[in-house]
Design a protein around this motif. Structure first.
Motif, mmCIF file in Angstrom:
data_model
loop_
_atom_site.group_PDB
_atom_site.id
_atom_site.type_symbol
_atom_site.label_atom_id
_atom_site.label_comp_id
_atom_site.label_asym_id
_atom_site.label_seq_id
_atom_site.Cartn_x
_atom_site.Cartn_y
_atom_site.Cartn_z
ATOM 1 N N ILE A 159 -69.937 -33.197 4.787
ATOM 2 C CA ILE A 159 -70.964 -32.676 3.876
ATOM 3 C C ILE A 159 -70.960 -31.140 3.895
ATOM 4 C CG2 ILE A 159 -73.484 -32.486 3.524
ATOM 5 C CD1 ILE A 159 -72.481 -35.144 2.611
ATOM 6 N N GLY A 160 -70.868 -30.580 5.085
ATOM 7 C CA GLY A 160 -70.843 -29.124 5.212
ATOM 8 C C GLY A 160 -69.634 -28.521 4.505
ATOM 9 N N PHE A 161 -68.535 -29.233 4.599
ATOM 10 C CA PHE A 161 -67.297 -28.771 3.975
ATOM 11 C C PHE A 161 -67.428 -28.749 2.451
ATOM 12 C CE2 PHE A 161 -62.860 -28.344 3.105
ATOM 13 C CZ PHE A 161 -62.339 -27.765 4.243
ATOM 14 N N VAL A 162 -67.992 -29.828 1.914
ATOM 15 C CA VAL A 162 -68.189 -29.903 0.459
ATOM 16 C C VAL A 162 -69.190 -28.826 0.029
ATOM 17 C CG1 VAL A 162 -69.077 -31.356 -1.415
ATOM 18 C CG2 VAL A 162 -67.604 -32.351 0.351
ATOM 19 N N GLU A 163 -70.231 -28.656 0.804
ATOM 20 C CA GLU A 163 -71.245 -27.658 0.473
ATOM 21 C C GLU A 163 -70.625 -26.256 0.436
ATOM 22 O OE1 GLU A 163 -74.318 -27.155 3.391
ATOM 23 O OE2 GLU A 163 -75.507 -25.847 2.086
ATOM 24 N N ALA A 164 -69.810 -25.952 1.443
ATOM 25 C CA ALA A 164 -69.171 -24.632 1.505
ATOM 26 C C ALA A 164 -68.254 -24.429 0.303
ATOM 27 C CB ALA A 164 -68.378 -24.496 2.805
ATOM 28 N N THR A 165 -67.488 -25.463 -0.029
ATOM 29 C CA THR A 165 -66.562 -25.361 -1.157
ATOM 30 C C THR A 165 -67.324 -25.053 -2.442
ATOM 31 O OG1 THR A 165 -65.112 -26.952 -0.071
ATOM 32 C CG2 THR A 165 -64.726 -26.566 -2.414
ATOM 33 N N LEU A 166 -68.396 -25.816 -2.651
ATOM 34 C CA LEU A 166 -69.172 -25.649 -3.867
ATOM 35 C C LEU A 166 -69.859 -24.274 -3.897
ATOM 36 C CD1 LEU A 166 -69.763 -27.222 -6.378
ATOM 37 C CD2 LEU A 166 -71.720 -28.288 -5.239
ATOM 38 N N ALA A 167 -70.475 -23.908 -2.776
ATOM 39 C CA ALA A 167 -71.216 -22.640 -2.728
ATOM 40 C C ALA A 167 -70.282 -21.458 -2.986
ATOM 41 C CB ALA A 167 -71.916 -22.489 -1.380
ATOM 42 N N LEU A 168 -69.128 -21.461 -2.344
ATOM 43 C CA LEU A 168 -68.212 -20.328 -2.515
ATOM 44 C C LEU A 168 -67.562 -20.334 -3.900
ATOM 45 C CD1 LEU A 168 -66.514 -19.652 0.926
ATOM 46 C CD2 LEU A 168 -68.804 -19.158 0.129
ATOM 47 N N ALA A 169 -67.304 -21.534 -4.416
ATOM 48 C CA ALA A 169 -66.706 -21.617 -5.756
ATOM 49 C C ALA A 169 -67.676 -21.071 -6.811
ATOM 50 C CB ALA A 169 -66.321 -23.055 -6.081
ATOM 51 N N LEU A 170 -68.955 -21.380 -6.639
ATOM 52 C CA LEU A 170 -69.967 -20.917 -7.601
ATOM 53 C C LEU A 170 -70.072 -19.394 -7.616
ATOM 54 C CD1 LEU A 170 -72.781 -23.554 -7.020
ATOM 55 C CD2 LEU A 170 -71.604 -23.138 -9.187
ATOM 56 N N GLU A 171 -69.712 -18.777 -6.474
ATOM 57 C CA GLU A 171 -69.843 -17.323 -6.382
ATOM 58 C C GLU A 171 -68.593 -16.557 -6.793
ATOM 59 O OE1 GLU A 171 -71.045 -16.735 -2.333
ATOM 60 O OE2 GLU A 171 -72.880 -17.868 -2.752
ATOM 61 N N ARG A 172 -67.491 -17.292 -6.969
ATOM 62 C CA ARG A 172 -66.247 -16.590 -7.256
ATOM 63 C C ARG A 172 -66.232 -16.037 -8.677
ATOM 64 N NH1 ARG A 172 -61.237 -18.106 -3.937
ATOM 65 N NH2 ARG A 172 -60.207 -18.101 -5.950
ATOM 66 N N GLU A 173 -65.801 -14.786 -8.777
ATOM 67 C CA GLU A 173 -65.747 -14.152 -10.084
ATOM 68 C C GLU A 173 -64.776 -14.861 -11.010
ATOM 69 O OE1 GLU A 173 -65.065 -9.932 -10.284
ATOM 70 O OE2 GLU A 173 -66.818 -9.611 -8.992
ATOM 71 N N ASP A 174 -63.664 -15.325 -10.431
ATOM 72 C CA ASP A 174 -62.621 -15.900 -11.275
ATOM 73 C C ASP A 174 -62.920 -17.329 -11.728
ATOM 74 O OD1 ASP A 174 -62.393 -16.944 -8.732
ATOM 75 O OD2 ASP A 174 -60.208 -16.992 -8.725
ATOM 76 N N MET A 175 -63.943 -17.986 -11.158
ATOM 77 C CA MET A 175 -64.159 -19.374 -11.527
ATOM 78 C C MET A 175 -65.622 -19.817 -11.505
ATOM 79 S SD MET A 175 -62.421 -20.835 -8.028
ATOM 80 C CE MET A 175 -62.805 -22.521 -8.217
ATOM 81 N N GLY A 176 -66.515 -18.926 -11.020
ATOM 82 C CA GLY A 176 -67.908 -19.313 -10.833
ATOM 83 C C GLY A 176 -68.550 -19.961 -12.058
#
Ligand code: G1P
Length: 290
Positions: A261-278
């Motif tokens: 769960i933590g892994f999925v959460e981290a993936t989603l949280a960081l992806a949402l913040e990325r300039e190239d894909m958020g």
């Protein structure tokens, strides 16, 4: 401010089997699982570099050589990319300076304390940092940089802490907090994985440490603790009173990438913040939720 011996070395215990992520981790180390496009270990190494740490000591085990490969120069890959006119800077943080990556093996899994002790000859007489790469710490500055700043003030030993709900304390090392001063809290006691009703607080050790080399002597011949393992927490507890010991409350976010769960959460949280894909990730997530 008195000058302290700087923190130039970090130990990364990465010998674990990663059974919680099987079958993904059958042939590759769990530390190589990516959060988007960087393996977990890379986040920890980048955090170390940001804090001025130069030598990365990996305590590895059998089947973990991909971690070392990751920080090497991939000759064929680079040659091909160059031929095709591709930008190689994407590889920069994974190309270590020769001599900066050192490995030692932990032949038998006897606990975190034992893993750290395996690095004693390389740590020598210097204070050093420890990173548990499962704990992904995101902040600006990063967690270790915040800790190094605190270390420059108070010296001695420091651990990063954060608060969790009381029901979760028995999965962690827990501190008995003394006087607090801003982000710094004096540590009066430490206990590894206490039952909830024996826990001195809900402030848990969150996977970043700055320790004095004496801890290696304390770990030497130490008895087994919680879970039948040689515990780093027990060795640190013995140093309280002999040397300054403080906790730093990390100003930032922590993801427990040791759990799915933590892994999925981290993936989603960081992806949402990325300039190239958020933006795209946000609309994708909305679509999925509908
Ligand atoms: C280890 C430490 C524990 C710490 C935790 C953080 O436990 O022993 O003190 O709170 O990491 O993730 P482990 O998760 O290896 O059982």
């Amino acid at each position: 401010m008195t000058s302290r011996k700087p923190i130039k070395k970090a130990v990364f215990p990465v010998a674990g089997l990663g059974t919680r992520f099987l079958p993904a981790t059958k042939a590759i180390p769990k530390e190589m699982l990516p959060i988007i496009d960087r393996p977990l270990i890379q986040y920890a190494v980048d955090e170390a570099r940001e804090a001025g740490i130069e030598q990365m000591i990996f305590v590895t085990g059998r089947g973990k050589s991909a971690i070392v490969e990751h920080f090497d120069i991939a000759f064929e890959l680079e040659a091909t990319m160059r031929e095709r006119g591709k930008d190689l800077s994407i590889l920069d943080s994974s190309r270590a300076t020769p001599g900066d990556i050192i490995t030692v093996r932990q032949q038998v899994p006897m606990g975190l304390g034992h893993a750290i002790w395996c690095a004693r000859a390389i740590v020598g007489d210097d204070p050093f940092a420890i990173f548990l790469p499962d704990e992904l710490m995101i902040g600006a500055p990063g967690c270790m940089k915040q800790m190094v700043e605190a270390y420059n003030e108070v010296g001695g030993n420091l651990i990063s802490v954060l608060e969790v709900p009381m029901e979760e304390v028995s999965s962690y090392g827990v501190i008995d907090p003394g006087e607090a001063n801003g982000a710094l809290t004096e540590v009066k006691g430490l206990v590894e994985k206490p039952p909830r009703d024996k826990a001195p607080s809900n402030k848990i050790i969150s996977g970043r440490y700055i320790l004095q080399p004496e801890v290696m002597r304390t770990l030497e011949g130490q008895e087994k603790g919680a879970g039948g393992e040689i515990q780093l927490t027990d060795a640190m507890a013995k140093m309280i009173g002999q040397q300054p010991f403080h906790a730093v409350t990390f100003a930032g976010r922590r993801f427990d990438c040791g759990s799915k769960i933590g892994f999925v959460e981290a993936t989603l949280a960081l992806a949402l913040e990325r300039e190239d894909m958020g933006e795209e990730v946000r609309s994708m997530a909305k679509r999925l939720l509908d």
